[in-house]
Enzyme design. Structure first.
Site, PDB file in Angstrom:
ATOM      1  N   ASP A 108     -15.541   9.963 -22.829  1.00 36.28           N
ATOM      2  CA  ASP A 108     -16.217   8.695 -23.160  1.00 36.28           C
ATOM      3  C   ASP A 108     -15.274   7.510 -22.985  1.00 36.28           C
ATOM      4  O   ASP A 108     -14.063   7.651 -23.121  1.00 36.28           O
ATOM      5  CB  ASP A 108     -16.656   8.673 -24.626  1.00 36.28           C
ATOM      6  CG  ASP A 108     -17.618   9.773 -24.946  1.00 36.28           C
ATOM      7  OD1 ASP A 108     -18.281  10.272 -24.031  1.00 36.28           O
ATOM      8  OD2 ASP A 108     -17.675  10.126 -26.134  1.00 36.28           O
TER       9      ASP A 108
HETATM   10  N1  URA Z   1     -16.876  14.845 -26.997  1.00 37.11           N
HETATM   11  C1  URA Z   1     -17.218  13.554 -27.168  1.00 37.11           C
HETATM   12  O1  URA Z   1     -17.985  13.225 -28.053  1.00 37.11           O
HETATM   13  N2  URA Z   1     -16.670  12.650 -26.342  1.00 37.11           N
HETATM   14  C2  URA Z   1     -15.789  12.963 -25.374  1.00 37.11           C
HETATM   15  O2  URA Z   1     -15.321  12.082 -24.672  1.00 37.11           O
HETATM   16  C3  URA Z   1     -15.465  14.315 -25.206  1.00 37.11           C
HETATM   17  C4  URA Z   1     -16.018  15.236 -26.029  1.00 37.11           C
END
Ligand code: URA
Length: 242
Positions: A108
């Site tokens: 993310d």
């Molecule tokens: N889980 C999440 O919520 N975000 C990420 O970036 C990776 C795993």
């Protein structure tokens, strides 16, 4: 592996993808001796003879060096090669001399930590296939302190708000104060925003998330924003059938 012709022509360094599309539409591209004018047509450079303006492009494709990189992504970067909103991209953290690389999977925008990037489509397909996925480990800081019962639910697997079920996860508490708790979460699955959605489900939002391990790769000594090449041995280990 079959790929779109315009992508192969661009990868061979002959033309941009857009110009490659023009070459195809103009009938200047052949596959095994046949003119191919349809955009979106595919070919396999390991099996098919692809010619542009009568010249075979297979040798250029074969000699293209494969690059595999491990990046410690800072927060505030998008795991993508482009963004219509103009946000900072992970690819901008790498020197242009490495050529065009794409992220293998995704972190993310506000997640930090380890991310693989490559120009090797076979590597990406292998590593991201569900049956080949290695364990990924995250450090998570959450708002409030979840109950042990809540964490047990996450360990067993929960049904997310979209109806999908999470596989059992390893979760170890690292620290807690009156207002926050920290966990190490190990997953084999990689659903979109999985860690954030899991904790959200038990009523605790994730304040900080960092991926600290991908299989045998750890972030020791890598500062956020820094990167290194994977060794051929590491690439071979990641591409080993499990
Ligand atoms: N889980 C999440 O919520 N975000 C990420 O970036 C990776 C795993």
């Amino acid at each position: 592996m079959e790929q779109r012709l315009q992508k192969l022509i661009a990868a061979a360094g002959i033309a941009s993808r857009r110009h490659a599309e023009e070459l195809i539409a103009a009938g200047r591209v052949t596959v095994n001796g046949e003119v191919v004018k349809e955009l979106g047509s595919k070919a396999d450079p390991d099996k098919d003879h692809i010619k542009v303006n009568g010249k075979l492009i297979n040798p250029q494709l074969q000699s293209r060096e494969k690059v595999h990189v491990l990046l410690n992504k800072p927060k505030g970067y998008l795991s993508s090669v482009s963004d219509p909103e103009g946000r900072p991209l992970v690819t901008e953290l790498l020197p242009p001399s490495l050529g065009k690389l794409h992220p293998v999977g995704r972190l993310d925008f506000n997640t930090e930590g380890l991310l693989l990037l490559t120009n090797d489509g076979d590597f990406t397909n292998f590593v991201t296939a569900a049956r080949n996925r290695v364990e990924k480990v995250y450090e998570v800081k959450v708002k409030g302190v979840p109950t042990e019962g809540g964490i047990q639910r996450l360990r067993r697997g929960v049904t997310l708000e979209d109806g999908t079920r999470t596989a059992p996860a390893k979760i170890k508490k690292l620290n807690e104060t009156q207002t926050n708790a920290w966990y190490e979460v190990s997953l084999h699955q990689g659903r979109n925003q999985q860690v954030r959605r899991m904790f959200e489900l038990i009523g605790h939002s994730v304040l900080k998330l960092r991926r600290v391990r991908i299989g045998f790769l750890t972030d020791e000594k890598m500062k956020p924003g820094s990167w290194r090449f994977l060794s051929p041995g590491e690439v071979a280990r990641l591409m080993k059938k499990r």
